[in-house]
Scaffold this motif. Structure first.
Motif, mmCIF file in Angstrom:
data_model
loop_
_atom_site.group_PDB
_atom_site.id
_atom_site.type_symbol
_atom_site.label_atom_id
_atom_site.label_comp_id
_atom_site.label_asym_id
_atom_site.label_seq_id
_atom_site.Cartn_x
_atom_site.Cartn_y
_atom_site.Cartn_z
ATOM 1 N N PHE A 59 0.847 -1.206 0.000
ATOM 2 C CA PHE A 59 0.000 0.000 0.000
ATOM 3 C C PHE A 59 0.884 1.259 0.000
ATOM 4 C CE2 PHE A 59 -3.220 2.885 0.484
ATOM 5 C CZ PHE A 59 -3.310 3.493 1.726
ATOM 6 N N ALA A 60 1.958 1.216 0.801
ATOM 7 C CA ALA A 60 2.839 2.403 0.872
ATOM 8 C C ALA A 60 3.467 2.660 -0.491
ATOM 9 C CB ALA A 60 3.920 2.169 1.929
ATOM 10 N N ILE A 61 3.916 1.581 -1.139
ATOM 11 C CA ILE A 61 4.562 1.770 -2.461
ATOM 12 C C ILE A 61 3.563 2.399 -3.427
ATOM 13 C CG2 ILE A 61 5.495 0.552 -4.462
ATOM 14 C CD1 ILE A 61 6.597 -1.542 -2.487
ATOM 15 N N ILE A 62 2.352 1.849 -3.453
ATOM 16 C CA ILE A 62 1.344 2.391 -4.397
ATOM 17 C C ILE A 62 1.130 3.880 -4.101
ATOM 18 C CG2 ILE A 62 -1.096 2.287 -5.029
ATOM 19 C CD1 ILE A 62 -0.997 -0.713 -4.341
ATOM 20 N N ALA A 63 0.894 4.177 -2.816
ATOM 21 C CA ALA A 63 0.540 5.560 -2.458
ATOM 22 C C ALA A 63 1.695 6.505 -2.815
ATOM 23 C CB ALA A 63 0.240 5.646 -0.945
ATOM 24 N N SER A 64 2.926 6.152 -2.387
ATOM 25 C CA SER A 64 4.032 7.100 -2.623
ATOM 26 C C SER A 64 4.360 7.162 -4.112
ATOM 27 C CB SER A 64 5.270 6.642 -1.836
ATOM 28 O OG SER A 64 5.543 5.280 -2.179
ATOM 29 N N GLY A 65 4.342 6.006 -4.771
ATOM 30 C CA GLY A 65 4.657 6.011 -6.211
ATOM 31 C C GLY A 65 3.692 6.912 -6.956
ATOM 32 N N LEU A 66 2.406 6.678 -6.720
ATOM 33 C CA LEU A 66 1.408 7.427 -7.505
ATOM 34 C C LEU A 66 1.369 8.889 -7.071
ATOM 35 C CD1 LEU A 66 -1.470 4.833 -7.890
ATOM 36 C CD2 LEU A 66 0.362 5.489 -9.472
ATOM 37 N N TRP A 67 1.944 9.212 -5.865
ATOM 38 C CA TRP A 67 1.958 10.628 -5.457
ATOM 39 C C TRP A 67 2.829 11.410 -6.434
ATOM 40 C CZ3 TRP A 67 4.868 13.250 -0.801
ATOM 41 C CH2 TRP A 67 4.435 14.577 -0.690
ATOM 42 N N ILE A 68 3.961 10.761 -6.871
ATOM 43 C CA ILE A 68 4.837 11.450 -7.821
ATOM 44 C C ILE A 68 4.034 11.784 -9.083
ATOM 45 C CG2 ILE A 68 6.972 11.263 -9.148
ATOM 46 C CD1 ILE A 68 7.799 8.962 -7.239
ATOM 47 N N VAL A 69 3.420 10.728 -9.604
ATOM 48 C CA VAL A 69 2.703 10.934 -10.881
ATOM 49 C C VAL A 69 1.612 11.994 -10.684
ATOM 50 C CG1 VAL A 69 1.296 9.747 -12.590
ATOM 51 C CG2 VAL A 69 3.123 8.505 -11.410
ATOM 52 N N ASN A 70 0.957 11.887 -9.535
ATOM 53 C CA ASN A 70 -0.174 12.807 -9.313
ATOM 54 C C ASN A 70 0.309 14.251 -9.180
ATOM 55 O OD1 ASN A 70 -2.280 14.333 -7.726
ATOM 56 N ND2 ASN A 70 -3.335 12.405 -8.185
ATOM 57 N N SER A 71 1.458 14.458 -8.524
ATOM 58 C CA SER A 71 1.967 15.845 -8.423
ATOM 59 C C SER A 71 2.193 16.379 -9.829
ATOM 60 C CB SER A 71 3.294 15.856 -7.652
ATOM 61 O OG SER A 71 3.200 14.991 -6.552
ATOM 62 N N LEU A 72 2.833 15.532 -10.636
ATOM 63 C CA LEU A 72 3.083 15.938 -12.029
ATOM 64 C C LEU A 72 1.765 16.368 -12.664
ATOM 65 C CD1 LEU A 72 5.755 15.798 -13.636
ATOM 66 C CD2 LEU A 72 4.905 13.690 -14.677
ATOM 67 N N TYR A 73 0.754 15.500 -12.510
ATOM 68 C CA TYR A 73 -0.529 15.742 -13.166
ATOM 69 C C TYR A 73 -1.172 17.024 -12.623
ATOM 70 C CZ TYR A 73 -5.385 15.194 -14.470
ATOM 71 O OH TYR A 73 -6.649 15.406 -14.977
ATOM 72 N N SER A 74 -1.116 17.175 -11.296
ATOM 73 C CA SER A 74 -1.854 18.325 -10.735
ATOM 74 C C SER A 74 -1.176 19.637 -11.149
ATOM 75 C CB SER A 74 -1.935 18.227 -9.202
ATOM 76 O OG SER A 74 -0.677 17.857 -8.691
ATOM 77 N N VAL A 110 -9.660 5.661 -0.294
ATOM 78 C CA VAL A 110 -10.457 4.427 -0.349
ATOM 79 C C VAL A 110 -9.560 3.210 -0.095
ATOM 80 C CG1 VAL A 110 -12.313 5.287 -1.782
ATOM 81 C CG2 VAL A 110 -10.204 4.462 -2.876
ATOM 82 N N LYS A 111 -8.338 3.278 -0.635
ATOM 83 C CA LYS A 111 -7.434 2.126 -0.422
ATOM 84 C C LYS A 111 -7.139 1.989 1.083
ATOM 85 C CE LYS A 111 -7.010 0.369 -4.398
ATOM 86 N NZ LYS A 111 -8.248 1.110 -4.829
ATOM 87 N N ALA A 112 -7.021 3.129 1.778
ATOM 88 C CA ALA A 112 -6.767 3.048 3.227
ATOM 89 C C ALA A 112 -7.926 2.291 3.888
ATOM 90 C CB ALA A 112 -6.657 4.458 3.816
ATOM 91 N N GLY A 113 -9.139 2.594 3.421
ATOM 92 C CA GLY A 113 -10.317 1.916 3.998
ATOM 93 C C GLY A 113 -10.214 0.416 3.791
ATOM 94 N N VAL A 114 -10.039 0.035 2.524
ATOM 95 C CA VAL A 114 -10.007 -1.414 2.235
ATOM 96 C C VAL A 114 -8.791 -2.059 2.912
ATOM 97 C CG1 VAL A 114 -9.639 -3.029 0.349
ATOM 98 C CG2 VAL A 114 -11.219 -1.110 0.055
ATOM 99 N N PHE A 115 -7.687 -1.333 2.875
ATOM 100 C CA PHE A 115 -6.445 -1.831 3.512
ATOM 101 C C PHE A 115 -6.707 -2.106 5.005
ATOM 102 C CE2 PHE A 115 -2.057 -2.138 4.604
ATOM 103 C CZ PHE A 115 -1.874 -1.424 5.765
ATOM 104 N N SER A 116 -7.408 -1.181 5.656
ATOM 105 C CA SER A 116 -7.676 -1.381 7.099
ATOM 106 C C SER A 116 -8.531 -2.633 7.308
ATOM 107 C CB SER A 116 -8.419 -0.146 7.653
ATOM 108 O OG SER A 116 -7.747 1.026 7.253
#
Lengths: 332, 498, 500, 118, 94, 109
Positions: C84-99, C253-259
């Protein structure tokens, strides 16, 4: 506490209940004030018969002297007759009946009046009666307990009076906003006072010195007979009230200016408090007077003398400044 | 190991008490405030050192006037006492430091020495109640603090402060006199006024009726003074129309001290001795506490005036404290006691934020707060965090007491479920009435007339507000001290129960 | 850098990033963007540095503070958290780029506040990922709710405030109302809240109480969007697209399912739940959510609300898989988290790009948009295919393991649900793809007036370059996940192997 | 005869309730305060009637009372303080009433509530 | 023993004075009643001091005599003011 | 000798008590304010003198006698003054004595 005294008390108690009912019923607030004066007069009588001389003296001085003057001062500035009636009578009566039921339920197990082996008489009381001559050697055990054994309570009591004093000064210190609703003519003790009453002024001028002398007697004789700082303070305040009535409020202000009264009101509790602190500095506990002199009993005497003086100064300062606040309120 | 002649215990009361007459005599401007703050700081220092002493295991007993316990008046400081002392002196210090500018507005210079003198008397009175171990002495200091509080509240700028004070005076005096009747009845049956001595002698009493009546009077009297649910009529107006700094001080500790006396009296004197009294105590108080939480929070949700909203929330929070106490279990009692500490923190910070708002915004109705966040961002941020602590979001002080309260309730089995449900509904209602304010401040556009640009509250007030808020967060994450104190207090109070 | 230091760094880095962004925001936009990007890259690197240890079976842990003996704040990295951490941090990079592209494109206001709270939300997400016990999980779970609230109300207009009220109200209602008592009940019963393999409740609790406690957890964790507590998800669509993209497709949402997975694996224990009949209802609740959400998605016209309901149903896939209590199904669940993350973020990016370029939000406006925005629509198509589970995309992998798990548990209801929902997915995604590529832009004059009135630009080109770049990266990732899912599979099997 | 012994406590109860009724039911603020002082003086009666002992005299030693039984001094001490507290509360209450009169030009609770409602 | 008669007499007088205070049509009747009660209390206190065998408590009676006088004068001053105010209002009335 | 003193003081006390009682009845039955005041204050001074005289006999030559004398002197000063002040206040307030009305209009029968 003979049988006759019991009848004596029951008769007075009945009178008290009648007076109390009359106080609540009457619409005229002035009448209520006068009746509450009578009420406290009778309760002083009862306390005297129930072997509580100090309390009788205090109740008499406070009931007839101060509370009547206070009520009159307040009524002079507010309405004299009660306009509105009662509200929520049913709810109040309901609560009243419940509480009375609880109380009466509890009275059946209470010890009889004067029962020598009631618990209250067995544990702490005899110790005081026995140990006062030994530790403090003061004839008036009530003063001994008041000033030394439970001196901390009396310190609190002095500060209660002090709080009331600064409270009234604070509330009535500020000039009334805008046009005072109280017309100047309604001064309680206006400039003229009872000036044109010739006889009371002559008698008054004759009596005031004696009243003050008697007040000092009560102050310093508190160890031997009923009396003490508080009662003396009340009597001094009453005499100043008399002076203000006779000579007019302005003269009374010149005699005891406001700053002096505030100073007295403040130094009284300080005298009391620092006596306690002095005991701490001399190695005893707070308010342990036995360290004040080489011989513990002498120390207790000095201690009691000083703190009674403190109480007297406080009460005088506070009561007179309260009276001036009420009187001045009308005059402006 | 109780340290007899350790003067700190009595100095805790004497220092503020004797500073009052000094403060009254100080004429020059601002000096009265300075002296009052100094005395309050000293009182706080004493409280801290007493707490340190208590934490290291010793309990202070001090015979005033050198006379031994049942004959003279005794002062006793244990875990519960030191927790309350911290709350009282802390609240006074914070309110004084923060309140200087806002009090200058409300009270003219000539009367400031009197006001600060009354403040010191209120502090001394409350400290006197907390340390005293003598029933009548508690009454005397209760009167000192009550009279002083009437003066403080009557100093409010709005004319409505006066009828509010009068109602508080009448109900407060009736409460105190009920307490006096209770003490009188107990003295009549046991012959002593010292609490510990009373505890031993009560069960020797042959006929229990007057003692039961005494218990009834004392509980009702103290409930009236502590604004427990049905008898809270005086609290909302009194807190709303008092000056802001006074509300900070009184909201944080005034009612808590009365609850302290109720605990000390009921758990020490009555519960051990009157058979089955603890059930009477909990069956009488728990429903009231539950009602308090639901109804007071309900009213708070509807309320328009910000201070009255927080006042009703105080009534609800007192309901939480009484709920914890009436669970009669170690965790329940410590939950109730620690909520005294945490609520003082949360509500103190909230009212400090209100004081900041009060400096620049006329009137504290929700409509006037529209757009306040743009003009006073730091104040509103503080309000939000303090609001979270009131709700009980994890990471804040409020959460710790909610956690303990719910775990205590769950241990009660089926009844516990209902209690937990009420506690949670209460928290959700808290969310609603805090968020109403947040939405008004952040999202509604300010009225036309209000000035543009950002002007914050005076620096001193803002710094103290943020100190209180950070205190909330700190005790949310590291509540070691209050938990240790409350558990020790709960243990000492519950010695008699199996 | 020792693993313990890495964990602390993973938490503190984004927090420092938040402060950095706030400071940088005063000076210039570029500096702020730079700070965001560098922080996200550093975080991703840091998190990845932990991967080898975790793969080797180590469980690095660090203890922060003890509130009360038995309740403390502590972090421990185990495979699920790692993923979960890898997904979140990885996609944060892409998302910053996008935003960066999105924000500049739509010149939104308060961008500094936006990036700051974004970083704060990531702190909370990482905190949830690495939580070692129930209390820490709950602490960061609430922090996540509160830090995303300002993002949802970013526009500050009446509509966003009202939907934010639903968002916050529902999430706090479920967390305080149900999740908190569940946590306290667990602490009360089991004496501790630490996540341990095989669960801590076995033996402490039995019979219907297990079902009740599981229910408190399932519905208490509102972020998992199981019906009826899913209403906050569509309401949150009012936020700017980068927010919906990362938070509502990945972090929140992933945090929810992850929990929920953590609770099922490490609090109850899979075999303990398999043994107790009272826990079976979870499967049917998940199945119901999948089908109902997909049906609602069918009728949605607004693109983002359609994606929201699709997220609802996809999340319940994971819950369904977990509720099968079979190792293979567990692997499917874990993989689905990853697959869905990549696919859904691509879809949201695409939706955002379309909005930036053409201000189009409704499905019927997308006629023939493929020709105008080829890159965006290509990514959209890949994402859609992955959602349906067509082979070259990651979605296929997770659904495959899901079906295998269901078969192994020979639970026909689960298998039927998966197949039926796949059909429904196709039902609401394929028309969009067909409309975008094969339909001709309508030349009819009537629509021109309407289109112009709603500010829709007719002759628009591709979205701004950073947005398109982010799109293609995530689309590539979706496909790459199909071929190189080995590390994820190993992590997943590590989790399920860990379970007896 | 034994009933008469308890008469003190019953009068205490009656006075207490008269005072309580006056405070709760009467609308005039001054009348409330008078009721309050009645309420408090009833308590004084309760305490003092605990004090006396059959055949005892006041606890003040004097030449011609040595050797006799003395009544209990403690209730007197407590009530001395209670009287002071009562009079202080009364003084403060009256000061507040005067300020209310100036602010509202009325001392009737219902009229004040009316004025506040506008 | 010798005090019974006088105590009963004074008590009855006090009861009568109380009746006058309650009935008292005009305010001055009430003041008169209060004054009577005051003086009777002084006498009763003095006699009771002797009756219970503690003659040293006469200070009480003396104090009460002083305070009662001041109380009555305070009341009269209150009425002088009230009378003046009603006169002033009548003048304004014309 | 003690017997004579006791009897004398008893006589004084009882007569004093009688006069006090007369004053009380007078205050209640008199038709008009001023007549009531007359009844009350006159008997008041006489009653006080007699009662206190009786007590002086009882107390003999001790400090109590001085106190009793002080009380007596004080009462002799204050109660007439109070009565005077009361009468003048009542007059000022406009309550005029009912001189005109005869005592009681008995129908000539």
């Amino acid at each position: 506490m003979t049988v006759f005294t019991v009848f004596f008390i029951i008769f007075l108690l009945t009178l008290m209940v009648i007076t109390a009912l009359a106080i609540v019923q009457t619409k005229n607030l002035f009448a209520a004030a006068m009746l509450s004066g009578i009420f406290s007069l009778m309760s002083a009588m009862i306390f005297f018969l129930l072997d509580a001389a100090d309390v009788a003296l205090t109740e008499a001085a406070v009931g007839a002297g101060i509370s009547t003057v206070l009520f009159l001062g307040a009524l002079a500035l507010t309405a004299e007759n009660e306009r509105a009636g009662t509200a929520g009578r049913a709810a109040a009566l309901a609560v009243v009946t419940v509480i009375t039921a609880v109380l009466v339920y509890a009275t059946f197990d209470m010890p009889r009046l004067g029962d020598p082996n009631a618990p209250a008489q067995l544990h702490v009381a005899p110790w005081y009666l026995e140990k006062t001559p030994e530790y403090i050697d003061v004839p008036n055990v009530v003063t001994a307990v008041l000033a030394s054994f439970r001196g901390y309570d009396t310190l609190g009591e002095t500060f209660v009076v002090f709080t009331a004093g600064i409270g009234v000064l604070f509330l009535l210190g500020k000039a009334p906003v805008g046009q005072p609703k109280v017309s100047p003519a309604m001064t309680f003790a206006g400039k003229t006072g009872l000036r044109h009453y010739q006889i009371p002024r002559v008698v008054g001028r004759l009596l005031i010195p004696f009243i003050l002398l008697f007040a000092l007697y009560v102050q310093f004789h508190g160890d031997y007979s009923p009396g003490g700082g508080f009662q003396a303070g009340v009597i001094v305040a009453a005499s100043v009230v008399l002076y203000a009535l006779l000579e007019g409020e302005e003269q009374a202000r010149q005699a005891l200016p406001a700053w002096l009264l505030r100073l007295m009101a403040a130094t009284g509790p300080l005298i009391y408090g620092f006596t306690g602190v002095a005991c701490m500095l001399l190695g005893g506990n707070f308010l342990d007077y036995s360290v004040l002199a080489h011989d513990p009993v002498h120390g207790q005497h000095y201690g009691i003398l000083v703190i009674e003086a403190g109480v007297g100064v406080t009460v005088t300062g506070v009561l007179i400044s309260i009276f001036h606040s009420f009187a001045a309120r009308g005059a402006k | 190991m109780s340290v007899e002649a350790y003067h700190l215990a009595v100095l805790q009361v004497v220092v503020p008490l004797l500073s009052a007459p000094f403060v009254v005599l100080l004429r020059p401007r601002g000096l009265a405030w300075a002296a009052a703050s100094a005395a309050s700081a000293m009182a706080f220092a004493i409280a801290v050192s007493l707490t340190a002493g208590v934490l290291s295991g010793d309990e202070y007993r001090y015979a005033v006037g050198g006379w031994a316990a049942p004959y003279g008046i005794e002062i006793r400081v244990d875990a519960l006492t030191s927790l309350l002392l911290l709350v009282v002196t802390g609240a006074s210090l914070v309110a004084l430091l923060a309140g200087r500018r806002s009090l200058d507005v409300d009270i003219d210079d000539a009367r400031q020495p009197l006001f600060y003198g009354a403040w010191m008397l209120a502090l001394a009175g409350l400290a006197g109640i907390v340390v005293s171990a003598d029933a009548f002495n508690i009454f005397v200091f209760m009167e000192v603090s009550s009279l002083a509080s009437y003066i403080l509240i009557a100093a409010g700028p709005n004319r409505r402060a006066l009828p509010a004070t009068f109602k508080y005076l009448v109900m407060g005096t009736i409460g105190a006199t009920f307490y006096l009747i209770g003490v009188g009845l107990i003295y009549m049956m046991t012959g002593t006024l010292n609490l510990a001595d009373m505890a031993q002698r009560v069960h020797e009493v042959a006929d229990q009726r007057p003692v039961l009546a005494a218990a009834g009077f004392i509980i009702v009297g103290l409930a009236l003074k502590a604004a427990v649910f049905p008898l809270h009529a005086w609290l909302p107006n009194a807190y709303t129309y008092a000056p802001h700094a006074v509300t900070v001080f009184l909201a944080a500790c005034a009612t808590k001290v009365q609850i302290y006396v109720l605990l000390r009296f009921d758990f020490l004197v009555f519960q051990g001795n009157l058979p089955g009294h603890e059930f009477q105590f909990s069956h009488f108080l728990m429903p009231l506490a539950l009602l308090a939480i639901l109804l007071a929070s309900g009213v708070a949700m509807m309320e328009r005036n910000l201070k009255r909203l927080l006042a009703y929330s105080s009534v609800a929070q007192i309901g939480y404290i009484m709920l914890g106490v009436s669970l009669l279990s170690a965790t329940g009692l410590s939950a109730g006691i620690i909520h005294i500490f945490n609520h003082a923190l949360a509500k103190g910070a909230l009212f400090l934020a209100v004081a900041c708002l009060g400096m620049h915004i006329q009137g504290l109705r929700l409509g006037d707060l529209a757009g306040a966040a743009k003009r006073m961002p730091w104040t509103m941020a503080a309000f939000v965090i303090a609001g979270l602590s009131l709700i009980g979001i994890p990471g804040t002080a409020g959460f710790v007491s909610k956690w303990l309260l719910i775990s205590a309730a769950l241990a009660e089995g089926s009844l516990g479920i209902a209690v937990v449900a009420v506690v949670l509904i209460g928290s959700l209602m808290a969310v609603v009435y805090v968020w109403r304010v947040v939405e008004a401040a952040y999202f509604q556009s300010p009225q036309a007339g209000s000035p543009e640009g950002r002007h914050e509250a005076p620096p001193m007030l803002l710094v103290v507000t943020w100190a209180a808020v950070l205190g909330n967060v700190y005790f949310g994450l590291a509540p070691g001290l209050p938990i240790k104190l409350s558990q020790a207090a709960a243990a000492s109070l519950l010695q008699h129960l199996p | 850098m020792s693993p313990e230091a890495a964990i602390l760094a993973a938490i503190l880095l984004p927090a420092a990033g938040t402060l950095g962004i706030l400071l940088a925001g005063r000076f210039s936009a570029n500096l702020r963007e730079a700070v965001t990007l560098t922080t996200s890259v550093l975080l991703a690197a840091n998190v990845l540095s932990l991967l080898p240890d975790v793969l080797a079976g180590a469980r690095p842990a660090v203890h922060i503070a003890t509130l009360v003996p038995g309740i403390d704040i502590a972090f421990e990295v185990e495979p699920l958290g790692m993923l979960f951490a890898i997904i979140a941090s990885g996609l944060w990079i892409v998302n910053s780029l996008y935003s960066i592209g999105y924000m500049r494109g739509n010149n939104e206001k308060h961008q500094t506040r936006f990036y700051a709270f974004f970083a704060l939300a990531i702190v909370a997400a990482i905190g949830v990922a690495f939580a070692a016990n129930l209390f820490t999980l709950y602490l960061f779970y609430e922090a996540l709710t509160l830090s995303t609230y300002p993002l949802v109300t970013h526009k500050g207009d009446e509509n966003s405030v009202r939907s934010a009220r639903v968002y916050l109200g529902l999430l706090l209602l479920t967390s305080i109302g149900l999740f908190l008592p569940a946590v306290i009940w667990t602490y009360g019963v089991a004496g501790t809240g630490d996540f341990t393999d095989g669960g801590i409740l076995a033996g402490h609790i039995a019979g219907p109480a297990v079902g009740l406690l599981l229910g408190l957890y399932a519905f208490g964790i509102g972020k998992a969007a199981i019906m009826p507590v899913h209403r906050w998800l569509p309401a949150a669509m009012v936020a700017p697209t980068p927010v919906s993209a990362l938070l509502h497709a990945v972090a929140v949402v992933k945090a929810g399912v992850f929990s929920i997975l953590k609770v099922i694996f490490y609090v109850f224990g899979v075999d303990f739940l398999a043994a107790t009949p009272s826990a079976d209802w979870l499967l049917y609740a998940a199945a119901f959510t999948i089908l109902a959400a997909s049906l609602v998605a069918l009728r949605q016209q607004n693109l983002k609300r359609l994606l929201a309901y699709s997220t609802c149903s996809q999340l319940s896939y994971v819950v369904l898989a977990a509720a099968l209590f079979k190792p293979l199904a567990e692997v499917g669940a874990v993989l689905h988290i990853a697959a869905h993350a990549f696919a859904k973020i691509t879809l949201f990016f695409a939706a955002g790009a379309i909005y930036t370029a053409s201000k189009k939000t409704e499905v019927h406006q997308l006629r023939g948009i493929g020709r105008r925005m080829p890159w965006t629509m290509a990514a959209f198509t890949i994402g859609a295919l992955s959602m349906i589970g067509v082979p070259p995309t990651g979605g296929f992998i997770s659904k495959w393991y899901l079906l295998a798990g269901a078969y192994e548990a020979d639970n026909y209801v689960a298998m039927a649900t998966v197949v039926l929902s796949t059909a429904l997915n196709a039902g609401y995604f394929l028309p969009i793809i067909v409309l975008a590529w094969f339909a001709r832009e309508e030349a009819a004059p009537g629509s021109v007036g309407a289109a112009a009135a709603s500010g829709v630009k007719k002759d628009h080109g591709e979205a701004p370059f950073p947005a398109v770049l982010a799109l293609t990266i995530t689309a590539a990732l979706t496909i790459a996940f199909f071929f190189f899912h080995q590390p994820a599979l190993q992590l997943a099997s590590e989790i399920s192997m860990g379970l007896p | 005869m034994e009933i008469l012994e308890l008469y003190n406590y019953w009068v205490f109860a009656i006075l207490l309730m008269i005072g309580f009724y006056a405070v709760t039911a009467k609308l005039n603020l001054v009348k409330k305060l008078i009721g309050l002082s009645l309420f408090q003086s009833a308590v004084f009666l309760l305490y003092i009637s605990m004090g006396p002992v059959e055949g005892g005299t006041a606890p003040i030693f004097h030449a011609d009372v040595t050797g006799r039984v003395f009544s209990n001094p403690l209730p007197s001490v407590l009530i001395l303080t209670a009287i002071v507290v009562g009079i202080s509360t009364l003084a403060l209450g009256l000061a507040i009433i005067v300020r209310i009169k100036e602010a509202y030009d009325s001392v009737e609770e219902n009229e004040i509530r009316e004025l506040d409602r506008q | 023993m010798i005090y019974y008669a006088v105590i009963v007499a004074i008590l009855v007088t006090m009861a009568l004075a109380l009746a006058r205070a309650l009935i008292g049509p005009t305010v001055y009747d009430r003041v008169l009643a209060v004054n009577m009660l005051g003086t009777k209390t002084v006498l009763l206190l003095a006699v009771a001091a002797f009756f219970i065998g503690r003659p040293d408590f006469l200070d009480l009676a003396l104090t009460y005599a002083l305070i009662n006088f001041i109380g009555v004068l305070a009341v009269l001053e209150f009425f002088r003011v009230r009378a003046q105010r009603s006169l002033a209002e009548e003048k304004e009335g014309e | 000798m003690a017997m004579v003193v006791d009897v004398a003081s008893w006589v004084l006390l009882t007569v004093g008590g009688f006069f006090v009682l007369v004053g009380g009845i007078g205050a209640l039955r008199m038709p008009d304010l001023y007549t009531r005041m007359h009844a009350a204050s006159v008997t008041d001074s006489l009653g006080a003198m007699l009662v206190l005289g009786g007590l002086v006999l009882q107390a003999g030559i001790t400090l109590e006698t001085v106190k009793l004398a002080a009380i007596l002197i004080f009462m002799l000063f204050t109660s007439p003054t109070a009565a005077n002040a009361l009468a003048s206040a009542a007059l000022l307030a406009g309550i005029n004595p009912g001189l005109a009305k005869p005592w009681r209009q008995e129908p000539r029968s």
